[in-house]
Design a protein around this motif. Structure first.
Motif, PDB file in Angstrom:
ATOM      1  N   SER A  71      86.971  99.451   9.237  1.00  0.00           N
ATOM      2  CA  SER A  71      87.872  98.212  10.052  1.00  0.00           C
ATOM      3  C   SER A  71      86.907  97.160  10.027  1.00  0.00           C
ATOM      4  O   SER A  71      87.561  96.031   9.967  1.00  0.00           O
ATOM      5  CB  SER A  71      89.435  98.066  10.368  1.00  0.00           C
ATOM      6  OG  SER A  71      87.884  98.518  11.763  1.00  0.00           O
ATOM      7  N   LYS A  72      85.711  96.926  10.369  1.00  0.00           N
ATOM      8  CA  LYS A  72      84.772  96.078  11.314  1.00  0.00           C
ATOM      9  C   LYS A  72      83.854  95.932   9.509  1.00  0.00           C
ATOM     10  O   LYS A  72      83.344  94.670   9.625  1.00  0.00           O
ATOM     11  CB  LYS A  72      83.377  96.526  11.654  1.00  0.00           C
ATOM     12  CG  LYS A  72      84.096  97.537  12.746  1.00  0.00           C
ATOM     13  CD  LYS A  72      85.011  96.017  13.497  1.00  0.00           C
ATOM     14  CE  LYS A  72      84.569  96.704  15.481  1.00  0.00           C
ATOM     15  NZ  LYS A  72      85.998  97.744  15.387  1.00  0.00           N
ATOM     16  N   LEU A  73      83.782  96.261   8.466  1.00  0.00           N
ATOM     17  CA  LEU A  73      83.738  95.810   6.649  1.00  0.00           C
ATOM     18  C   LEU A  73      84.318  94.585   6.647  1.00  0.00           C
ATOM     19  O   LEU A  73      84.922  94.666   5.524  1.00  0.00           O
ATOM     20  CB  LEU A  73      83.435  96.952   6.302  1.00  0.00           C
ATOM     21  CG  LEU A  73      82.241  98.566   6.810  1.00  0.00           C
ATOM     22  CD1 LEU A  73      82.743  99.291   5.246  1.00  0.00           C
ATOM     23  CD2 LEU A  73      81.236  97.621   6.492  1.00  0.00           C
ATOM     24  N   CYS A  74      84.068  93.689   7.643  1.00  0.00           N
ATOM     25  CA  CYS A  74      85.248  92.296   6.784  1.00  0.00           C
ATOM     26  C   CYS A  74      84.978  92.099   5.805  1.00  0.00           C
ATOM     27  O   CYS A  74      85.664  91.114   5.196  1.00  0.00           O
ATOM     28  CB  CYS A  74      86.192  91.826   8.449  1.00  0.00           C
ATOM     29  SG  CYS A  74      83.971  91.711   9.084  1.00  0.00           S
ATOM     30  N   VAL A  75      83.600  92.301   5.103  1.00  0.00           N
ATOM     31  CA  VAL A  75      83.051  91.399   4.129  1.00  0.00           C
ATOM     32  C   VAL A  75      82.843  92.157   2.977  1.00  0.00           C
ATOM     33  O   VAL A  75      82.311  91.816   1.917  1.00  0.00           O
ATOM     34  CB  VAL A  75      82.112  90.370   4.189  1.00  0.00           C
ATOM     35  CG1 VAL A  75      82.356  89.032   5.676  1.00  0.00           C
ATOM     36  CG2 VAL A  75      80.687  90.468   4.846  1.00  0.00           C
ATOM     37  N   LEU A  76      83.269  93.646   3.602  1.00  0.00           N
ATOM     38  CA  LEU A  76      83.100  94.683   2.170  1.00  0.00           C
ATOM     39  C   LEU A  76      83.734  94.100   0.777  1.00  0.00           C
ATOM     40  O   LEU A  76      84.585  94.132   0.571  1.00  0.00           O
ATOM     41  CB  LEU A  76      83.089  96.122   2.653  1.00  0.00           C
ATOM     42  CG  LEU A  76      82.851  96.945   1.770  1.00  0.00           C
ATOM     43  CD1 LEU A  76      81.214  97.407   1.709  1.00  0.00           C
ATOM     44  CD2 LEU A  76      83.132  98.043   1.721  1.00  0.00           C
ATOM     45  N   GLU A  77      83.563  94.365  -0.246  1.00  0.00           N
ATOM     46  CA  GLU A  77      83.745  93.844  -1.706  1.00  0.00           C
ATOM     47  C   GLU A  77      83.981  94.900  -2.848  1.00  0.00           C
ATOM     48  O   GLU A  77      84.471  95.323  -3.017  1.00  0.00           O
ATOM     49  CB  GLU A  77      83.106  93.269  -2.491  1.00  0.00           C
ATOM     50  CG  GLU A  77      82.845  91.456  -1.716  1.00  0.00           C
ATOM     51  CD  GLU A  77      82.043  90.564  -2.549  1.00  0.00           C
ATOM     52  OE1 GLU A  77      81.747  91.040  -4.177  1.00  0.00           O
ATOM     53  OE2 GLU A  77      82.137  89.352  -1.574  1.00  0.00           O
ATOM     54  N   GLU A  78      83.132  95.597  -2.372  1.00  0.00           N
ATOM     55  CA  GLU A  78      83.000  97.325  -3.178  1.00  0.00           C
ATOM     56  C   GLU A  78      82.227  98.477  -2.347  1.00  0.00           C
ATOM     57  O   GLU A  78      82.106  98.453  -1.849  1.00  0.00           O
ATOM     58  CB  GLU A  78      81.690  97.250  -4.422  1.00  0.00           C
ATOM     59  CG  GLU A  78      82.202  96.263  -5.789  1.00  0.00           C
ATOM     60  CD  GLU A  78      80.974  95.940  -6.539  1.00  0.00           C
ATOM     61  OE1 GLU A  78      80.586  97.625  -6.853  1.00  0.00           O
ATOM     62  OE2 GLU A  78      80.322  95.159  -7.005  1.00  0.00           O
TER      63      GLU A  78
END
Length: 803
Positions: free
Chosen positions: A77-84
């Motif tokens: 949930s911390k990967l708030c800018v993850l795109e892929e």
DNA sequence: TCCATTTGACCTAT
DNA sequence: ATAGGTCAAATGGA
């Protein structure tokens, strides 16, 4: 891991390929700048520390493909800018935590090849999602039993993903929950996705196909708005053994692909889907007599298997019908767009075409592969020789009635040389082959002629083949026995090495789809004749795998071969190697290396009727071993060559499952002992499957395999099935190719002087042919042939195997 | 009691 | 260390 990233905490991109890390350390240092993290292909990676993702705040790309992770820590949930987020082939991953909903910027979420049981409803929060690929496992059935069917793919989840451009839902063919209701709900959800361009679905019944075709958004059929699709219609048990499963997998990645199984009937309701398809994989159509019953004018790739009523692909009369239809092209071209054609196990196929079928028919065909067609007699018929202008490769294997590639007919034809672009000819296991081309001059540009186990071919003529053929590859016995042509081509003859690598080599040499993918692109336009773009390199070609191209128009511009985005490609590999690879202690690229091809089984279905699903045999897809396919292969290859009866039994009877032998007993009245096997997963998963193997006293070349109980072990790692199966194929080969036929015969079979199987008819006595024919008639190897025993607890099926 | 089947300790190759 | 075959003894059904 700590030290690795610790040393490189300024890196913005980290690749960890093939390193041996079984567990990442719980504490990882801050990697504030890390934007891309690739941890593919570490089967040993099983656990991610709970706080793993807390320190990589700007991560945009995360690829954990081919790892053995079993769960995702809530810290995702911390990967708030993850795109892929790529999790392909993580075969132990069964659940996605609800925290996924917090990954607000996700655009690509790829779960293909995982074994997840359900989609969490939080997926619906991923409003930016553009590509979603999921594969739901057979465990979803259990999940349904516990929680209800509506929780597998919660209603109104997909419909919230309004940016979705690609949706791919694969389901385990055995899944029971994947039924009309569920699918209709999903289809309903599709109606509100304005940008959906790629859709991949399994449609178990024709009715669902109809329902799908009738879906409309603003009175426009959804289907017509798709740029790319893959539909799997109907189902079949998986190919029993190792019949080119790699090929099957890759074929399904082609653009606009329809796989249609167990079809029946004349006025086929699925015809519209097929009409729009570029790639058609037709398996076990029970009534079709010729391919041209479907509208196949746009078809570019075609794979046909086990259509036992099909006698020919196109018939003269179709041309006239086609003319009457007055198609836009105004040309009488049947299969005029077809570039790749592979045919396997077609019991009645006699010829590719019948009668004159128009000068542009088959004129784009570049690769033709024919495997195990016992009735096939004609391949290139005289009057059609001019058609195959672009044919670059032909592979013919295990077609006992083929006497020559060219069949002359009374009609006149223009002078050769014909087949001007033919570069490779591979002829394998053709006992009836006596001449390459019946004296007709063909293939002026031939590079390679491969001949394997065609012992009647004792004459190579310069009338047929160009003097400057670059390589003729074959067994030394064949070359020595050659009556004519030895002198002409002696300098280019290359002997097959009998070193255990032969079968891998043959498998590579006959991997037609792979060859096709390696060809340069072509320009196809109805008005321009087909041109091979000589300047396009292999890399350019593969680069195209990553492009979406609108192919819906009749007018087709440069239309590169289009494969799924994430098909591993060579340029991907190269790309990776050119980047920072922080730790690489093993240079294997198991996923990508040459695919072995199994060619030794002959699974003709019983003709006539589809099986009843309930009474059908219990044969299941080949299972995987824990090691990576590559590893297994190397492991087996390293095994010392020991040609004994026992070993051949074991290798030959490898049906893809992992068995543990637990006993052997002399049986009263039988010459040979009975061997007891249980599924290797008995302890781990309580799998109840067992089998007994016993050589038949009456016919020592037959092994009777009796199966008890169903496999209940999980079927993970679909992808490795093929590798495993092909592995078994290649080891079988390895044993054989380590000896001469005679040696083998004496070693393997004490009583008979012959060794027979569908692929290798090594011996030459008449007995051999008898066996072979018997094999074809009785379909001994096909699971549908297995006889069901009455009574509870009795064998579920027995299988007779010939070696 | 016979004999097919299964168990489990042991052995071997990788 | 592990996977997987071997073998003698135990088990169990007819």
């Amino acid at each position: 891991m700590e030290s690795l990233i610790g040393k490189n905490s300024d890196a913005d991109e980290v690749h960890l390929n093939n390193s041996i890390i079984s567990r990442l350390t719980p504490e990882i240092p801050l990697c504030p700048k890390l934007a891309k993290l690739f941890l593919q292909e570490k089967n040993s990676l099983t656990t991610l520390p709970p706080s793993f993702f807390e320190h990589i705040p700007v991560l945009k790309v995360l690829d954990l493909s081919h790892t053995s992770i079993q769960s995702l820590p809530p810290s995702i949930s911390k990967l708030c800018v993850l795109e892929e987020f790529i999790l392909r082939e993580c075969s132990l991953l069964m659940e996605i935590p609800p925290e996924i909903g917090a990954v607000k910027n996700l655009k690509v979420f790829d779960l293909e090849g995982t074994e997840i049981m359900y989609l969490p409803k939080e997926i619906g929060k991923l409003e930016t999602l553009e590509r979603l690929r999921v594969s739901l496992s057979a465990y979803a059935d259990d999940y349904k039993d516990r929680n209800g069917i509506e929780y597998i793919i919660p209603r109104m989840t997909i419909s919230k993903l309004t940016k979705l451009k690609e949706l791919s839902i694969s389901v385990d063919p055995e899944a029971k929950w994947w039924e009309v209701e569920v699918l209709e709900a999903i289809m309903h959800d599709l109606l509100v996705l304005p940008d959906l361009k790629t859709l991949k679905l399994c449609l178990p019944t024709t009715k669902l196909v109809q329902h799908f075709l009738s879906l409309e958004r603003y009175q426009v059929p959804i289907f017509s708005g798709l740029w790319n699709f893959r539909f799997i219609i109907g189902h079949c048990e998986q190919l029993p053994f190792s019949v080119q499963l790699d090929m099957e997998e890759n074929f399904l990645k082609l653009e606009k692909c329809v796989k249609y199984m167990n079809g029946e009937g004349w006025m086929d309701e699925n015809a519209e889907l097929i009409r729009q398809a570029r790639a058609l994989y037709l398996r076990r159509h029970w009534t079709i007599e010729k391919l041209s019953l479907f509208d196949v004018t746009r078809l570019k790739y075609c794979l046909l298997m086990e259509c036992n009523e099909m006698q020919t692909l196109v018939h003269q009369e179709d041309i006239y019908e086609d003319r009457n239809r007055a198609t836009n092209h105004g040309e009488d071209a049947m299969l005029g767009s077809l570039q790749f054609l592979a045919i396997h196990f077609m019991k009645k196929l006699q010829r590719i075409s019948k009668g004159p079928i128009g000068r542009n028919s088959l004129s784009c065909l570049r690769i033709l592969a024919l495997h195990t067609c016992p009735e096939l007699t004609s391949i290139f018929v005289g009057c059609l020789l001019d058609n195959f202008k672009n044919l670059t490769e032909v592979i013919v294997e295990d077609c006992p009635k083929v006497k020559s590639l060219v069949t002359l007919e009374a009609t006149s034809w223009s002078k050769g040389p014909f087949l001007p672009n033919l570069k490779r000819v591979s002829l394998l296991d053709l006992p009836g082959l006596v001449s390459i081309s019946s004296g007709v001059c063909i293939a002026p540009q031939l590079d390679t002629l491969l001949v394997f186990n065609c012992m009647s071919l004792d004459y190579l003529s310069i009338m047929e083949l160009p003097r400057d053929t670059k390589v003729i590859k074959g067994e030394i016995e064949w070359w020595d026995a050659l009556k004519y042509g030895k002198l002409t081509w002696n300098s280019v003859f290359v002997q097959f090495k009998r070193d255990g690598g032969l079968m891998d080599q043959l498998a590579e040499d006959t991997n037609s789809l792979q060859h096709f993918l390696e060809l340069p692109m072509v320009l196809t336009h109805p008005d321009s004749s087909l041109q091979v773009d000589q300047n396009s390199s292999r890399d350019d070609h593969l680069w195209c795998n990553y492009q979406y191209i609108d192919l819906t128009e009749d007018w087709e511009q440069v239309e590169p071969l289009q494969i799924d985005h994430n098909v591993p490609s060579f340029d991907e590999i190269q790309d990776m190697s050119s980047r920072k690879i922080l730790n690489s202690d093993d240079d294997t690229q198991s996923q990508y290396d040459g695919t072995a091809v199994g060619m030794w089984e002959s699974p003709f279905p019983v003709s006539g009727k589809p099986h009843n699903e309930d009474t059908e045999c219990d044969f299941e897809a080949p299972n995987h071993k824990d090691a990576s396919p590559k590893k297994r292969r190397v492991y087996k290859r390293r095994k010392k060559l020991e040609v004994t009866t026992k070993m051949v039994i074991e290798e030959r009877l490898d049906d893809g499952h992992i068995w543990r032998k637990y006993g052997q007993k002399e049986i009263l009245g039988s010459k040979y002992p009975r061997q007891y096997y249980r599924c290797n997963f008995k302890l781990l998963h309580g799998c109840k499957a067992q089998k007994q193997v016993q050589r038949s006293t009456e016919n020592p070349s037959v092994f009777v395999v009796t199966y008890f109980g169903k496999h209940t072990c999980p079927r993970t790692l679909h992808t490795s099935c093929s590798s495993l199966a092909t592995e078994s194929a290649s080891t079988t080969f390895r044993i054989r190719d380590s000896s001469t036929p005679t040696e083998l015969a004496s070693t393997i079979s004490e009583s008979a002087s012959t060794i027979t199987d569908s692929h290798f008819q090594l011996a030459t006595s008449p007995q051999t042919l008898d066996y072979t024919n018997k094999f074809f008639q009785e379909e001994v190897l096909h699971p549908s042939f297995w006889t069901l025993e009455p009574g509870e607890g009795l064998p579920l099926n027995s299988l007779h195997l010939q070696i």
